[in-house]
Design an enzyme around this catalytic site. Structure first.
Site, PDB file in Angstrom:
ATOM      1  N   ARG A  46       0.779  -1.238   0.000  1.00  0.00           N
ATOM      2  CA  ARG A  46       0.000   0.000   0.000  1.00  0.00           C
ATOM      3  C   ARG A  46       0.809   1.285   0.000  1.00  0.00           C
ATOM      4  O   ARG A  46       0.264   2.373  -0.077  1.00  0.00           O
ATOM      5  CB  ARG A  46      -0.971   0.009   1.184  1.00  0.00           C
ATOM      6  CG  ARG A  46      -2.078  -0.974   0.958  1.00  0.00           C
ATOM      7  CD  ARG A  46      -2.936  -1.198   2.192  1.00  0.00           C
ATOM      8  NE  ARG A  46      -3.379  -2.572   2.252  1.00  0.00           N
ATOM      9  CZ  ARG A  46      -4.315  -3.105   1.468  1.00  0.00           C
ATOM     10  NH1 ARG A  46      -4.936  -2.350   0.582  1.00  0.00           N
ATOM     11  NH2 ARG A  46      -4.634  -4.368   1.570  1.00  0.00           N
ATOM     12  N   HIS A  50       3.508 -10.258  -6.614  1.00  0.00           N
ATOM     13  CA  HIS A  50       2.606  -9.293  -7.249  1.00  0.00           C
ATOM     14  C   HIS A  50       3.126  -7.900  -6.935  1.00  0.00           C
ATOM     15  O   HIS A  50       3.521  -7.617  -5.811  1.00  0.00           O
ATOM     16  CB  HIS A  50       1.173  -9.481  -6.731  1.00  0.00           C
ATOM     17  CG  HIS A  50       0.133  -8.857  -7.605  1.00  0.00           C
ATOM     18  ND1 HIS A  50       0.004  -7.493  -7.747  1.00  0.00           N
ATOM     19  CD2 HIS A  50      -0.818  -9.405  -8.401  1.00  0.00           C
ATOM     20  CE1 HIS A  50      -0.993  -7.244  -8.594  1.00  0.00           C
ATOM     21  NE2 HIS A  50      -1.505  -8.384  -9.003  1.00  0.00           N
ATOM     22  N   TYR A  93       0.226  -1.881  -5.116  1.00  0.00           N
ATOM     23  CA  TYR A  93      -0.957  -1.281  -5.741  1.00  0.00           C
ATOM     24  C   TYR A  93      -0.744   0.087  -6.390  1.00  0.00           C
ATOM     25  O   TYR A  93      -1.411   0.434  -7.340  1.00  0.00           O
ATOM     26  CB  TYR A  93      -2.067  -1.121  -4.692  1.00  0.00           C
ATOM     27  CG  TYR A  93      -2.553  -2.426  -4.122  1.00  0.00           C
ATOM     28  CD1 TYR A  93      -3.054  -3.420  -4.951  1.00  0.00           C
ATOM     29  CD2 TYR A  93      -2.519  -2.669  -2.746  1.00  0.00           C
ATOM     30  CE1 TYR A  93      -3.510  -4.618  -4.437  1.00  0.00           C
ATOM     31  CE2 TYR A  93      -2.974  -3.867  -2.217  1.00  0.00           C
ATOM     32  CZ  TYR A  93      -3.474  -4.837  -3.072  1.00  0.00           C
ATOM     33  OH  TYR A  93      -3.922  -6.026  -2.553  1.00  0.00           O
ATOM     34  N   HIS A 106       0.079  -5.134 -13.056  1.00  0.00           N
ATOM     35  CA  HIS A 106      -1.059  -4.584 -13.791  1.00  0.00           C
ATOM     36  C   HIS A 106      -0.496  -3.587 -14.782  1.00  0.00           C
ATOM     37  O   HIS A 106       0.636  -3.128 -14.640  1.00  0.00           O
ATOM     38  CB  HIS A 106      -2.026  -3.884 -12.837  1.00  0.00           C
ATOM     39  CG  HIS A 106      -2.703  -4.829 -11.899  1.00  0.00           C
ATOM     40  ND1 HIS A 106      -3.460  -4.416 -10.839  1.00  0.00           N
ATOM     41  CD2 HIS A 106      -2.732  -6.186 -11.857  1.00  0.00           C
ATOM     42  CE1 HIS A 106      -3.937  -5.462 -10.192  1.00  0.00           C
ATOM     43  NE2 HIS A 106      -3.495  -6.550 -10.784  1.00  0.00           N
ATOM     44  N   GLU A 142      -0.598  -8.657 -16.513  1.00  0.00           N
ATOM     45  CA  GLU A 142      -1.912  -9.201 -16.145  1.00  0.00           C
ATOM     46  C   GLU A 142      -3.021  -8.496 -16.925  1.00  0.00           C
ATOM     47  O   GLU A 142      -3.056  -7.264 -17.000  1.00  0.00           O
ATOM     48  CB  GLU A 142      -2.147  -9.048 -14.629  1.00  0.00           C
ATOM     49  CG  GLU A 142      -3.507  -9.599 -14.219  1.00  0.00           C
ATOM     50  CD  GLU A 142      -3.694  -9.704 -12.705  1.00  0.00           C
ATOM     51  OE1 GLU A 142      -2.785  -9.332 -11.948  1.00  0.00           O
ATOM     52  OE2 GLU A 142      -4.776 -10.155 -12.306  1.00  0.00           O
ATOM     53  N   ASP A 168      -6.084 -13.493 -15.626  1.00  0.00           N
ATOM     54  CA  ASP A 168      -7.037 -13.495 -14.519  1.00  0.00           C
ATOM     55  C   ASP A 168      -8.438 -13.786 -15.065  1.00  0.00           C
ATOM     56  O   ASP A 168      -8.951 -13.047 -15.910  1.00  0.00           O
ATOM     57  CB  ASP A 168      -6.990 -12.119 -13.818  1.00  0.00           C
ATOM     58  CG  ASP A 168      -7.810 -12.090 -12.538  1.00  0.00           C
ATOM     59  OD1 ASP A 168      -9.019 -12.403 -12.605  1.00  0.00           O
ATOM     60  OD2 ASP A 168      -7.254 -11.735 -11.487  1.00  0.00           O
ATOM     61  N   HIS A 175     -11.093 -10.999 -14.334  1.00  0.00           N
ATOM     62  CA  HIS A 175     -10.883  -9.821 -15.178  1.00  0.00           C
ATOM     63  C   HIS A 175     -11.319 -10.096 -16.625  1.00  0.00           C
ATOM     64  O   HIS A 175     -11.959  -9.257 -17.262  1.00  0.00           O
ATOM     65  CB  HIS A 175      -9.417  -9.401 -15.163  1.00  0.00           C
ATOM     66  CG  HIS A 175      -8.911  -9.035 -13.802  1.00  0.00           C
ATOM     67  ND1 HIS A 175      -7.586  -8.749 -13.547  1.00  0.00           N
ATOM     68  CD2 HIS A 175      -9.543  -8.911 -12.601  1.00  0.00           C
ATOM     69  CE1 HIS A 175      -7.439  -8.478 -12.263  1.00  0.00           C
ATOM     70  NE2 HIS A 175      -8.607  -8.562 -11.668  1.00  0.00           N
ATOM     71  N   HIS A 217      -4.648 -16.484 -12.623  1.00  0.00           N
ATOM     72  CA  HIS A 217      -5.370 -16.067 -11.424  1.00  0.00           C
ATOM     73  C   HIS A 217      -6.769 -16.628 -11.582  1.00  0.00           C
ATOM     74  O   HIS A 217      -7.551 -16.151 -12.412  1.00  0.00           O
ATOM     75  CB  HIS A 217      -5.434 -14.542 -11.318  1.00  0.00           C
ATOM     76  CG  HIS A 217      -4.173 -13.927 -10.789  1.00  0.00           C
ATOM     77  ND1 HIS A 217      -3.958 -12.572 -10.811  1.00  0.00           N
ATOM     78  CD2 HIS A 217      -3.094 -14.474 -10.194  1.00  0.00           C
ATOM     79  CE1 HIS A 217      -2.779 -12.316 -10.263  1.00  0.00           C
ATOM     80  NE2 HIS A 217      -2.234 -13.454  -9.887  1.00  0.00           N
ATOM     81  N   ASP A 251     -14.253  -5.408 -11.329  1.00  0.00           N
ATOM     82  CA  ASP A 251     -13.158  -6.222 -10.801  1.00  0.00           C
ATOM     83  C   ASP A 251     -13.503  -6.655  -9.380  1.00  0.00           C
ATOM     84  O   ASP A 251     -12.991  -6.118  -8.406  1.00  0.00           O
ATOM     85  CB  ASP A 251     -11.859  -5.414 -10.828  1.00  0.00           C
ATOM     86  CG  ASP A 251     -10.682  -6.221 -10.319  1.00  0.00           C
ATOM     87  OD1 ASP A 251     -10.834  -7.445 -10.100  1.00  0.00           O
ATOM     88  OD2 ASP A 251      -9.605  -5.630 -10.126  1.00  0.00           O
ATOM     89  N   HIS A 276     -13.711 -10.145  -7.220  1.00  0.00           N
ATOM     90  CA  HIS A 276     -13.460 -11.584  -7.197  1.00  0.00           C
ATOM     91  C   HIS A 276     -14.462 -12.288  -6.281  1.00  0.00           C
ATOM     92  O   HIS A 276     -14.934 -11.702  -5.317  1.00  0.00           O
ATOM     93  CB  HIS A 276     -12.048 -11.860  -6.668  1.00  0.00           C
ATOM     94  CG  HIS A 276     -10.967 -11.185  -7.459  1.00  0.00           C
ATOM     95  ND1 HIS A 276      -9.631 -11.353  -7.196  1.00  0.00           N
ATOM     96  CD2 HIS A 276     -11.012 -10.329  -8.515  1.00  0.00           C
ATOM     97  CE1 HIS A 276      -8.912 -10.649  -8.040  1.00  0.00           C
ATOM     98  NE2 HIS A 276      -9.730  -9.998  -8.840  1.00  0.00           N
ATOM     99  N   GLU A 293      -7.219 -15.605  -5.797  1.00  0.00           N
ATOM    100  CA  GLU A 293      -7.270 -14.315  -5.089  1.00  0.00           C
ATOM    101  C   GLU A 293      -8.722 -14.111  -4.653  1.00  0.00           C
ATOM    102  O   GLU A 293      -9.338 -13.094  -4.937  1.00  0.00           O
ATOM    103  CB  GLU A 293      -6.832 -13.172  -6.003  1.00  0.00           C
ATOM    104  CG  GLU A 293      -5.425 -13.313  -6.555  1.00  0.00           C
ATOM    105  CD  GLU A 293      -5.109 -12.285  -7.621  1.00  0.00           C
ATOM    106  OE1 GLU A 293      -4.019 -11.705  -7.575  1.00  0.00           O
ATOM    107  OE2 GLU A 293      -5.971 -12.055  -8.503  1.00  0.00           O
TER     108      GLU A 293
HETATM  109 ZN    ZN Z   1      -8.862  -8.266  -9.656  1.00  0.00          ZN
HETATM  110 ZN    ZN Z   2      -5.363 -11.061 -10.489  1.00  0.00          ZN
END
Ligand code: ZN
Ligand code: ZN
Length: 289
Positions: free
Chosen positions: A40, A72, A75, A112, A147, A181, A184, A218, A231, A233, A263
């Site tokens: 974060r 990963h 963010y 991403h 991704e 993913d 996604h 994913h 988005d 999950h 995820e």
């Molecule tokens: Zn996602």
């Molecule tokens: Zn993902």
């Protein structure tokens, strides 16, 4: 002998990075994903040799193959950003992640593709080529996985053609691959609800990109409908994609020895272990058409 599917989830590194291994083992993972740092913020604590040794020792003692681990990106970075400052910080973060993964022996870092913030797809892709190339300039073997996204406004990478275009401009090609993913893709309009549809999507993937470049799936069910660009999950089989499609995706992953990372949420409906178990069951089950 048929190999088992390599499946696991995103695990916490709370306390220390090496705790990720214990968290993965405790959930029955044979593959896992982690953040190498607090996801974060921009700042990352430096990795010391002791932490690295501890992580590697615990991984070696586990039954998890060191090739079945991916990191990963945090963010905040936006590698498609038109803003100089934000872009520079994002590139620094990517380079730092590639370096950290190299030291930890993690073969893949998933990123991403960010948002062009209104400047348009081609401007965004130019930025990405510059930023991702700078990441691959770190001298190790870590592969950067692009991704696919759910197709939110100004985002890049919701279409396989777009990923192919981007990959075509990235060198050296062995440093770049794809993380697909399912949530996604479904939110971006790819139908993954039946066995046939799943096979058709991966055939399309193969035509545009090549299945050999697909290193991580994913596996997430979706809370939103097809083409919703949402988005969100959800638990395996309990969302809009459902068990038939996700089971077939997992079987495809097994056939091609692609690691499967969940995820999915943790709530009253199910926890990580429950979702991982369900994937293993689905891989074994044969659906009647
Ligand atoms: Zn996602
Ligand atoms: Zn993902």
């Amino acid at each position: 002998m048929t190999k088992a599917v390599k499946v696991g989830c995103h695990v916490s590194i709370s306390g220390s990075i090496s705790n990720a291994v214990d968290n993965a083992v405790g959930r029955g993972c044979t593959a896992f994903q982690l953040f190498t740092r607090n996801p974060r913020g921009w700042a990352a604590k430096k990795l010391d040799e002791e932490t690295i040794t501890d992580y590697k020792t615990r991984l070696e003692k586990s039954n998890i193959d060191s090739s079945a681990v991916c990191a990963h990106m945090p963010y905040l970075p936006n590698l498609a950003s038109p803003k100089e400052d934000g872009f520079a910080k994002s590139v620094r973060t990517l380079r730092d992640e590639v370096e950290r993964c190299g030291r930890l022996g993690i073969p893949y870092v998933v990123t991403h593709l960010g948002s062009h913030l209104g400047t348009g797809e081609s401007a965004g892709i130019d930025r990405l080529v510059e930023g991702l190339s700078a990441g691959a300039a770190i001298d190790n073997n870590v592969m950067i996985l692009l991704e696919n996204t759910a197709g939110q406004k100004n985002s890049i990478g919701s279409e396989l053609e777009q990923l192919a275009t981007l990959l075509g401009r990235l060198e050296p090609s062995e440093r770049f691959g794809v993380c697909f993913d399912t949530c996604h893709a479904f939110a971006a309009g790819y139908d993954l609800r039946t066995r046939d549809k799943v096979r058709a999507v991966f055939e399309e993937f193969d035509r545009h990109i090549g299945v050999g470049r697909l290193k991580v799936i994913h596996l997430n069910d979706a809370k939103g409908g097809i083409g919703s660009n949402l988005d969100r999950h959800y638990h395996i089989g309990l969302g809009e994609i459902g068990e038939e499609g996700l089971g077939e995706t997992a079987r495809f992953a097994k056939e091609h020895d692609i690691m499967v990372i969940l995820e999915t949420p943790v709530d009253d409906a199910r926890d990580d272990m429950g979702n991982i178990r369900r994937v293993r069951e689905l891989v074994r089950e044969e659906y009647m058409q």
